[in-house]
Design an enzyme around this catalytic site. Structure first.
Site, PDB file in Angstrom:
ATOM      1  N   HIS A  53      -5.131  -4.117   1.061  1.00  0.00           N
ATOM      2  CA  HIS A  53      -4.686  -5.463   0.681  1.00  0.00           C
ATOM      3  C   HIS A  53      -4.965  -6.452   1.799  1.00  0.00           C
ATOM      4  O   HIS A  53      -5.425  -6.081   2.879  1.00  0.00           O
ATOM      5  CB  HIS A  53      -3.220  -5.477   0.247  1.00  0.00           C
ATOM      6  CG  HIS A  53      -2.222  -5.174   1.334  1.00  0.00           C
ATOM      7  ND1 HIS A  53      -2.202  -3.986   2.031  1.00  0.00           N
ATOM      8  CD2 HIS A  53      -1.193  -5.907   1.820  1.00  0.00           C
ATOM      9  CE1 HIS A  53      -1.198  -4.016   2.901  1.00  0.00           C
ATOM     10  NE2 HIS A  53      -0.574  -5.172   2.807  1.00  0.00           N
ATOM     11  N   HIS A  82      -3.148  -8.371   3.760  1.00  0.00           N
ATOM     12  CA  HIS A  82      -2.287  -8.673   4.898  1.00  0.00           C
ATOM     13  C   HIS A  82      -3.018  -8.251   6.167  1.00  0.00           C
ATOM     14  O   HIS A  82      -3.606  -7.163   6.220  1.00  0.00           O
ATOM     15  CB  HIS A  82      -0.928  -7.961   4.765  1.00  0.00           C
ATOM     16  CG  HIS A  82      -0.005  -8.644   3.794  1.00  0.00           C
ATOM     17  ND1 HIS A  82       0.981  -7.978   3.104  1.00  0.00           N
ATOM     18  CD2 HIS A  82       0.055  -9.942   3.400  1.00  0.00           C
ATOM     19  CE1 HIS A  82       1.625  -8.843   2.327  1.00  0.00           C
ATOM     20  NE2 HIS A  82       1.071 -10.030   2.482  1.00  0.00           N
ATOM     21  N   ASP A 136      -2.457  -7.070   9.038  1.00  0.00           N
ATOM     22  CA  ASP A 136      -2.283  -5.797   9.751  1.00  0.00           C
ATOM     23  C   ASP A 136      -3.063  -4.653   9.085  1.00  0.00           C
ATOM     24  O   ASP A 136      -3.054  -3.534   9.574  1.00  0.00           O
ATOM     25  CB  ASP A 136      -0.790  -5.449   9.910  1.00  0.00           C
ATOM     26  CG  ASP A 136      -0.020  -5.462   8.595  1.00  0.00           C
ATOM     27  OD1 ASP A 136      -0.437  -6.161   7.660  1.00  0.00           O
ATOM     28  OD2 ASP A 136       1.011  -4.760   8.503  1.00  0.00           O
ATOM     29  N   HIS A 137      -3.735  -4.968   7.985  1.00  0.00           N
ATOM     30  CA  HIS A 137      -4.540  -3.944   7.311  1.00  0.00           C
ATOM     31  C   HIS A 137      -6.043  -4.245   7.312  1.00  0.00           C
ATOM     32  O   HIS A 137      -6.830  -3.404   6.903  1.00  0.00           O
ATOM     33  CB  HIS A 137      -4.052  -3.749   5.871  1.00  0.00           C
ATOM     34  CG  HIS A 137      -2.683  -3.159   5.802  1.00  0.00           C
ATOM     35  ND1 HIS A 137      -2.451  -1.821   5.526  1.00  0.00           N
ATOM     36  CD2 HIS A 137      -1.465  -3.718   6.040  1.00  0.00           C
ATOM     37  CE1 HIS A 137      -1.143  -1.596   5.573  1.00  0.00           C
ATOM     38  NE2 HIS A 137      -0.532  -2.719   5.882  1.00  0.00           N
ATOM     39  N   HIS A 142       3.655  -4.614  -4.123  1.00  0.00           N
ATOM     40  CA  HIS A 142       3.737  -5.322  -2.851  1.00  0.00           C
ATOM     41  C   HIS A 142       3.725  -6.823  -3.114  1.00  0.00           C
ATOM     42  O   HIS A 142       3.583  -7.253  -4.253  1.00  0.00           O
ATOM     43  CB  HIS A 142       2.567  -4.874  -1.961  1.00  0.00           C
ATOM     44  CG  HIS A 142       2.760  -5.154  -0.512  1.00  0.00           C
ATOM     45  ND1 HIS A 142       3.949  -4.981   0.139  1.00  0.00           N
ATOM     46  CD2 HIS A 142       1.893  -5.586   0.436  1.00  0.00           C
ATOM     47  CE1 HIS A 142       3.803  -5.310   1.407  1.00  0.00           C
ATOM     48  NE2 HIS A 142       2.569  -5.691   1.621  1.00  0.00           N
ATOM     49  N   ASP A 171       1.303  -0.203   1.525  1.00  0.00           N
ATOM     50  CA  ASP A 171       2.496  -1.045   1.583  1.00  0.00           C
ATOM     51  C   ASP A 171       3.041  -1.120   0.174  1.00  0.00           C
ATOM     52  O   ASP A 171       2.353  -1.609  -0.728  1.00  0.00           O
ATOM     53  CB  ASP A 171       2.139  -2.472   2.048  1.00  0.00           C
ATOM     54  CG  ASP A 171       1.921  -2.558   3.546  1.00  0.00           C
ATOM     55  OD1 ASP A 171       1.675  -1.509   4.164  1.00  0.00           O
ATOM     56  OD2 ASP A 171       2.008  -3.675   4.090  1.00  0.00           O
ATOM     57  N   HIS A 180       3.663   2.939   9.148  1.00  0.00           N
ATOM     58  CA  HIS A 180       3.881   1.502   8.931  1.00  0.00           C
ATOM     59  C   HIS A 180       5.265   1.082   9.413  1.00  0.00           C
ATOM     60  O   HIS A 180       6.009   0.359   8.746  1.00  0.00           O
ATOM     61  CB  HIS A 180       3.698   1.141   7.448  1.00  0.00           C
ATOM     62  CG  HIS A 180       3.417  -0.326   7.221  1.00  0.00           C
ATOM     63  ND1 HIS A 180       4.394  -1.218   6.851  1.00  0.00           N
ATOM     64  CD2 HIS A 180       2.288  -1.053   7.332  1.00  0.00           C
ATOM     65  CE1 HIS A 180       3.868  -2.427   6.724  1.00  0.00           C
ATOM     66  NE2 HIS A 180       2.584  -2.351   7.015  1.00  0.00           N
TER      67      HIS A 180
END
Ligand SMILES: [Zn+2]
Length: 312
Positions: free
Chosen positions: A63, A65, A67-68, A143, A213, A271
């Site tokens: 996805h 976000h 941090d990914h 999510h 997530d 995570h």
């Protein structure tokens, strides 16, 4: 026997931390290297664990976000600088290819290799990729933005021929039929040889499910039942369950409860919120509900073998 091995490069959530990297993982199946999510610092971790970026053939982004995926532009830029020519498969949410092409356009970069981008419909369980030895399915997550996890499954293998159990004059095509579980017949339609008499069951196919997530969600249980290895996010401990619900994340206890319901063989949790300096309490909480749990921390490596799952 093919390698089937997961290595954690990072598993922190949201903002950077000096001791933990955001999410990325390497799944090696046979000689194929798959990168799952690509948080900042993925390149450093690849170097640390001596994994050559040029050998990565598939990248799966769950996805949008940061941090990914914030590590993706740097990684692709380095692949170019290091002279990559082999094409790269990239799977990700809508918008990812647009972002990537903008970054390439404004840096006036013309890649010498092809990126085969597959935009994912992340709302349905579906096969998204097939390799010689395995398939990949998208697992819809719950999510805040469109998000999917991934299910990697080895393809069913051929049956094993039992040494000395079959006549020596069989042709290669007859042997192949037996390995596929078919019986051999003569011209009159009479059974010549039953596959059960000369072959044994193949090794079981191994599987790995990645829940990036997500809120706790039992809808996916039918697809992940009995998988060998499940990675499930565990952003919070269960005393912050309300926070998990609000932010569309899960707790360590919920990850373990899902693992128990799906009867998986082993669980990895990751995570983690940066509020947890010491991760032991998360591990202890999860193990109350699913004993065979490990922390997915930098360098954690799990080899999925036929007999048992070995952590190395
Ligand atoms: Zn997220």
């Amino acid at each position: 026997v093919l390698d089937f091995e997961l290595k954690i490069l990072g598993s922190s959530s949201a903002t950077p931390s000096v001791s933990r990297f955001p999410t990325s993982q390497i799944l090696t199946i046979g000689n194929q290297i798959n990168l799952i999510d690509c948080g900042e610092g993925t390149q450093m971790q690849l170097m640390r664990f001596k994994i050559k970026p040029q050998r990565i053939c598939n990248i799966f982004i769950s996805h949008m976000h940061g941090d990914h995926y914030f590590g993706l532009f740097g990684l692709i830029s380095s692949m170019q600088l290091q002279g990559r020519t082999a094409s790269l498969n990239l799977f990700g949410p809508p918008g990812l290819s647009e972002l990537l092409s903008l970054s390439l356009r404004y840096s006036n970069t013309h890649l010498a290799f092809q990126i085969n981008f597959r935009e994912l419909d992340q709302s349905v369980y579906q096969q998204i990729h097939e390799e010689h030895f395995f398939t990949v399915h998208a697992l819809p997550m719950e999510h805040r933005v469109s998000c999917c996890g991934f299910l990697f499954r080895e393809k069913p293998k051929l049956r094993h021929l039992l040494k000395g159990a079959f006549p020596p004059n069989l042709s290669p095509s007859q042997l192949l039929k037996l390995k596929h579980g078919e019986d051999l017949y003569d011209e009159a339609g009479q059974v010549l040889l039953r596959h059960k008499d000369v072959t044994c069951d193949p090794r079981p196919s191994r599987s790995y499910a990645y829940f990036s997530d997500t809120r706790y969600n039992e809808d996916l249980l039918p697809y992940i039942r009995h998988v060998d290895l499940l990675y499930h996010e565990a952003t919070f401990m269960d005393d912050l369950r309300h926070r998990a619900v609000q932010t569309f994340h899960s707790t360590a206890r919920q990850a373990a409860e899902l693992a128990a319901k799906a009867q998986v063989r082993q669980l990895l949790i990751g995570h983690f919120s940066v509020r947890y300096k010491d991760l032991t309490p998360l591990l202890e909480e999860a193990r109350l509900y699913f004993p065979n749990t490990q922390l997915a921390v930098e360098g954690t490596t799990v080899r999925v073998s036929d007999e048992l799952i070995k952590a190395v």
